[in-house]
Design a protein around this motif. Structure first.
Motif, mmCIF file in Angstrom:
data_model
loop_
_atom_site.group_PDB
_atom_site.id
_atom_site.type_symbol
_atom_site.label_atom_id
_atom_site.label_comp_id
_atom_site.label_asym_id
_atom_site.label_seq_id
_atom_site.Cartn_x
_atom_site.Cartn_y
_atom_site.Cartn_z
ATOM 1 N N ILE A 76 0.841 -1.212 0.000
ATOM 2 C CA ILE A 76 0.000 0.000 0.000
ATOM 3 C C ILE A 76 0.873 1.258 0.000
ATOM 4 O O ILE A 76 0.492 2.271 -0.554
ATOM 5 C CB ILE A 76 -1.048 0.027 1.148
ATOM 6 N N THR A 77 2.054 1.154 0.595
ATOM 7 C CA THR A 77 2.980 2.290 0.536
ATOM 8 C C THR A 77 3.411 2.528 -0.904
ATOM 9 O O THR A 77 3.443 3.677 -1.373
ATOM 10 C CB THR A 77 4.217 2.020 1.408
ATOM 11 N N GLY A 78 3.712 1.467 -1.602
ATOM 12 C CA GLY A 78 4.093 1.581 -3.010
ATOM 13 C C GLY A 78 2.966 2.172 -3.837
ATOM 14 O O GLY A 78 3.185 3.057 -4.664
ATOM 15 N N GLU A 79 1.757 1.730 -3.589
ATOM 16 C CA GLU A 79 0.602 2.208 -4.354
ATOM 17 C C GLU A 79 0.286 3.670 -4.070
ATOM 18 O O GLU A 79 -0.269 4.363 -4.909
ATOM 19 C CB GLU A 79 -0.640 1.378 -3.998
ATOM 20 N N GLY A 90 4.608 6.425 -1.374
ATOM 21 C CA GLY A 90 5.745 6.476 -0.454
ATOM 22 C C GLY A 90 5.634 7.481 0.684
ATOM 23 O O GLY A 90 4.640 7.526 1.400
ATOM 24 N N GLY A 91 6.691 8.307 0.840
ATOM 25 C CA GLY A 91 6.908 9.168 2.006
ATOM 26 C C GLY A 91 5.703 9.835 2.672
ATOM 27 O O GLY A 91 5.528 9.718 3.876
ATOM 28 N N ALA A 92 4.895 10.541 1.890
ATOM 29 C CA ALA A 92 3.778 11.272 2.491
ATOM 30 C C ALA A 92 2.779 10.292 3.117
ATOM 31 O O ALA A 92 2.253 10.521 4.214
ATOM 32 C CB ALA A 92 3.077 12.124 1.444
ATOM 33 N N PHE A 93 2.549 9.193 2.422
ATOM 34 C CA PHE A 93 1.650 8.167 2.942
ATOM 35 C C PHE A 93 2.201 7.595 4.248
ATOM 36 O O PHE A 93 1.463 7.419 5.224
ATOM 37 C CB PHE A 93 1.490 7.054 1.900
ATOM 38 N N VAL A 94 3.500 7.332 4.267
ATOM 39 C CA VAL A 94 4.124 6.779 5.468
ATOM 40 C C VAL A 94 3.959 7.746 6.638
ATOM 41 O O VAL A 94 3.633 7.342 7.766
ATOM 42 C CB VAL A 94 5.618 6.468 5.230
ATOM 43 N N LEU A 95 4.127 9.029 6.361
ATOM 44 C CA LEU A 95 3.982 10.034 7.417
ATOM 45 C C LEU A 95 2.567 10.028 7.993
ATOM 46 O O LEU A 95 2.366 10.032 9.220
ATOM 47 C CB LEU A 95 4.304 11.414 6.829
ATOM 48 N N VAL A 96 1.562 9.988 7.120
ATOM 49 C CA VAL A 96 0.174 9.970 7.582
ATOM 50 C C VAL A 96 -0.101 8.691 8.370
ATOM 51 O O VAL A 96 -0.758 8.709 9.421
ATOM 52 C CB VAL A 96 -0.802 10.081 6.393
ATOM 53 N N PHE A 137 19.780 1.102 -1.743
ATOM 54 C CA PHE A 137 19.225 1.320 -0.414
ATOM 55 C C PHE A 137 18.823 2.780 -0.211
ATOM 56 O O PHE A 137 17.762 3.080 0.331
ATOM 57 C CB PHE A 137 20.249 0.896 0.653
ATOM 58 N N GLY A 138 19.685 3.694 -0.680
ATOM 59 C CA GLY A 138 19.408 5.130 -0.533
ATOM 60 C C GLY A 138 18.116 5.529 -1.231
ATOM 61 O O GLY A 138 17.326 6.315 -0.716
ATOM 62 N N GLU A 139 17.913 4.953 -2.393
ATOM 63 C CA GLU A 139 16.698 5.233 -3.160
ATOM 64 C C GLU A 139 15.465 4.805 -2.365
ATOM 65 O O GLU A 139 14.457 5.524 -2.303
ATOM 66 C CB GLU A 139 16.770 4.450 -4.474
ATOM 67 N N ALA A 140 15.564 3.632 -1.748
ATOM 68 C CA ALA A 140 14.449 3.127 -0.944
ATOM 69 C C ALA A 140 14.204 4.027 0.262
ATOM 70 O O ALA A 140 13.060 4.320 0.617
ATOM 71 C CB ALA A 140 14.729 1.700 -0.490
ATOM 72 N N VAL A 141 15.302 4.474 0.895
ATOM 73 C CA VAL A 141 15.150 5.341 2.069
ATOM 74 C C VAL A 141 14.446 6.631 1.682
ATOM 75 O O VAL A 141 13.514 7.073 2.365
ATOM 76 C CB VAL A 141 16.527 5.640 2.719
ATOM 77 N N SER A 142 14.841 7.233 0.571
ATOM 78 C CA SER A 142 14.154 8.487 0.224
ATOM 79 C C SER A 142 12.726 8.222 -0.241
ATOM 80 O O SER A 142 11.835 9.031 0.008
ATOM 81 C CB SER A 142 14.933 9.337 -0.776
ATOM 82 N N PHE A 143 12.494 7.080 -0.866
ATOM 83 C CA PHE A 143 11.116 6.749 -1.247
ATOM 84 C C PHE A 143 10.225 6.659 0.002
ATOM 85 O O PHE A 143 9.100 7.169 0.024
ATOM 86 C CB PHE A 143 11.076 5.411 -2.002
ATOM 87 N N LEU A 144 10.753 6.035 1.053
ATOM 88 C CA LEU A 144 9.944 5.813 2.262
ATOM 89 C C LEU A 144 9.847 7.044 3.158
ATOM 90 O O LEU A 144 8.849 7.231 3.849
ATOM 91 C CB LEU A 144 10.528 4.654 3.080
ATOM 92 N N PHE A 145 10.909 7.860 3.171
ATOM 93 C CA PHE A 145 10.948 8.896 4.203
ATOM 94 C C PHE A 145 10.969 10.331 3.689
ATOM 95 O O PHE A 145 10.998 11.258 4.485
ATOM 96 C CB PHE A 145 12.131 8.648 5.146
ATOM 97 N N GLN A 146 10.981 10.528 2.366
ATOM 98 C CA GLN A 146 10.894 11.895 1.869
ATOM 99 C C GLN A 146 9.483 12.163 1.391
ATOM 100 O O GLN A 146 9.106 11.732 0.312
ATOM 101 C CB GLN A 146 11.882 12.105 0.719
ATOM 102 N N LEU A 192 8.411 -0.689 8.919
ATOM 103 C CA LEU A 192 9.418 0.120 8.221
ATOM 104 C C LEU A 192 10.605 -0.738 7.779
ATOM 105 O O LEU A 192 11.136 -0.557 6.680
ATOM 106 C CB LEU A 192 9.875 1.286 9.106
ATOM 107 N N LEU A 193 10.999 -1.690 8.644
ATOM 108 C CA LEU A 193 12.082 -2.603 8.259
ATOM 109 C C LEU A 193 11.674 -3.420 7.039
ATOM 110 O O LEU A 193 12.482 -3.657 6.131
ATOM 111 C CB LEU A 193 12.431 -3.560 9.405
ATOM 112 N N ALA A 194 10.412 -3.846 7.021
ATOM 113 C CA ALA A 194 9.935 -4.606 5.865
ATOM 114 C C ALA A 194 10.049 -3.745 4.609
ATOM 115 O O ALA A 194 10.481 -4.220 3.551
ATOM 116 C CB ALA A 194 8.497 -5.072 6.073
ATOM 117 N N GLY A 195 9.684 -2.467 4.745
ATOM 118 C CA GLY A 195 9.829 -1.545 3.621
ATOM 119 C C GLY A 195 11.280 -1.429 3.184
ATOM 120 O O GLY A 195 11.595 -1.475 1.990
#
Ligand code: PHE
Length: 467
Positions: free
Chosen positions: A48-51, A54-60, A214-223, A281-284
């Motif tokens: 669902i994060t991918g769909e 990413g980041g904004a969804f994770v924040l909400v 890994f960096g790409e994934a981190v910014s996808f999840l947290f930016q 988050l680890l799974a992400g």
């Protein structure tokens, strides 16, 4: 069980000495985390994060966990400990002690029903994970292309016999633990499974770090990129906060009833919520580097784990080993959640029908297993059977889809909403203060959130899902 902890302090029902309590705060934390961490974290959260961009969804999602999930989790654990019995009887004890309408126990009944319905198809998905352990271990995924991997997945779905076998194995695993009861079964199982889960997850994250993405994934999840966030995304995040924390289903009420007095409900609930979030988050972090490294689509949907990851595992060095580990991890996570889904009904049968734990586990488990067969068939032979298809809301929904829809989108928000209203508006403030033993500032924060913010937020999800 410790003698001293079964002496109750102003409890509505009293945790009777016979039931046995968690031996320690750690045991409760392990068990509640085991329930919370499941397919929701490892399979659903990443997709669902991918769909949802990413980041904004994770924040909400994180906000929803803190502002809606956590207050309700505290309320559920509190009701369980105060009532000291199965969810249904716990609420009845409280209504009796406080002179409230005994009809409130229906809230727990909704939860017990929801948990039962969820387990019937959860077990089928747990079965997929079991099946993939064999697939990965056999090396069948090695160097396959997307079509071949897709064919393995659709081949599994098309084969009722194989699905039934693994569904049966999963349900048997769950029943085995539940039948042994809290101390000898649940507690021991989770104190081994939970740490193993963390370690296995870290192994996959460790591998993911070597992919170069890994960096790409981190910014996808947290930016956060708010342009990618939709209203629907907000609502998906809120609904998932419920599912992932095992709320609205009487599960935390059932577990709370085993929690010894004197242990802080707030602190333990916060810890459980944090651990659940960390695992998601680890799974992400485990999944997205692999997705990006292989040029895969983050928004691939529910098939992300079963179709996309095997492709990645098939391409990486030692992929059979990592793939096998990953699916073993998924089974552990689903197993401890499955245990918690069966527990409320088993408790209820023990109390109401006077059955022994073994008999009630057998009765509940076998009925759930039977219902699961309908979900299995709806993936293949009954793929065209849409029982409520005449209503536009249920159009095109198979039995599997219907069970998912009915629980996640109707029963679960309804249960959570009612729990918030019961606790915030009906239970005596004094009882809540006694049970939670918080500083007055923290108590007010929790109380007002539960009275106002939570019901409104949940009502929005509920209404949204209905229309
Ligand atoms: N929380 C579990 C998960 O994330 C699912 C679950 C829901 C378990 C409700 C128990 C009760 O997979």
């Amino acid at each position: 069980m410790s003698e001293s902890t079964s002496a109750t302090r102003g409890s509505a029902g009293g945790q009777s000495g016979k039931r046995g309590l968690w031996s320690s705060r750690l045991a409760f934390i392990l068990a509640a985390t085991g329930s919370a961490v499941g397919l929701g974290n490892i399979w659903k959260f990443p997709y669902i994060t991918g769909e949802n961009g990413g980041g904004a969804f994770v924040l909400v999602y994180l906000l929803c966990i803190a502002a809606v999930g956590l207050p309700i989790m505290m309320a559920e654990v509190m009701i369980g400990r105060r009532g000291g019995n199965s969810p249904v009887k716990s609420i009845r004890n409280i209504t009796q002690a406080e002179g409230l309408n005994p009809g409130w126990r229906l809230v727990a009944a909704i939860g017990v029903l929801a948990a039962f319905l969820i387990l019937s198809f959860y077990s089928v998905i747990g079965g997929w994970a079991i099946s993939y352990v064999g697939t990965a271990a056999s090396g069948a995924l090695t160097n396959q292309d997307a079509d071949a991997i897709g064919a393995i997945f659709s081949g599994l779905l098309a084969s009722p016999g194989t699905l039934l076998l693994w569904h049966s194995v999963f349900m048997a695993l769950v029943m085995f633990v539940v039948a042994r009861g809290v101390r000898s079964g649940l507690e021991k199982a989770v104190s081994i499974l939970m740490p193993a889960l963390f370690v296995l997850l870290l192994v996959v994250v460790g591998y993911a770090m070597t992919t170069g993405h890994f960096g790409e994934a981190v910014s996808f999840l947290f930016q956060p990129d708010f342009s990618k966030l939709t209203t629907k995304g907000v609502l998906v995040a809120l609904g998932h906060a419920f599912f992932t924390l095992s709320l609205g289903m009487a599960v935390m009420v059932a577990y709370g009833s085993y929690l010894p007095k004197g242990i802080s409900i707030a602190k333990t609930s916060i810890l459980v919520s944090i651990m659940d979030t960390v695992v998601a988050l680890l799974a992400g972090l485990a999944i997205f580097p692999i997705v990006f490294a292989n040029g895969l689509e983050p928004g691939a949907g529910p098939g992300l784990i079963f179709q996309t990851l095997p492709l990645a595992f098939g391409q990486m060095p030692m992929g059979s080993l990592f793939g096998t580990l990953f699916f073993v991890l998924l089974i552990f996570a689903a197993w401890t959640s499955g245990i918690s889904l069966l527990e409320p009904l088993v408790e209820w049968l023990e109390e109401q029908k006077g059955m022994t734990r073994r008999t009630s586990t057998l009765a509940a488990g076998l009925s759930c297993w039977l219902l699961g067969i309908a979900s299995i068939l709806s993936l293949n032979l009954w793929a065209d059977v849409t029982p409520l298809g005449m209503f536009s809301m249920f159009e095109g929904k198979t039995i599997f889809d219907l069970l998912d829809f009915l629980t996640a989108n109707i029963l679960l928000p309804l249960g959570g909403l009612l729990i918030a209203v019961f606790t915030g508006w009906f239970m005596s403030r004094q009882a809540l203060e006694n049970e939670l033993a918080l500083s007055s500032g923290s108590f007010s924060l929790w109380y007002n959130t539960l009275r106002y913010f939570t019901p409104i937020a949940v009502a929005i999800v509920f209404v949204y899902n209905l229309i």
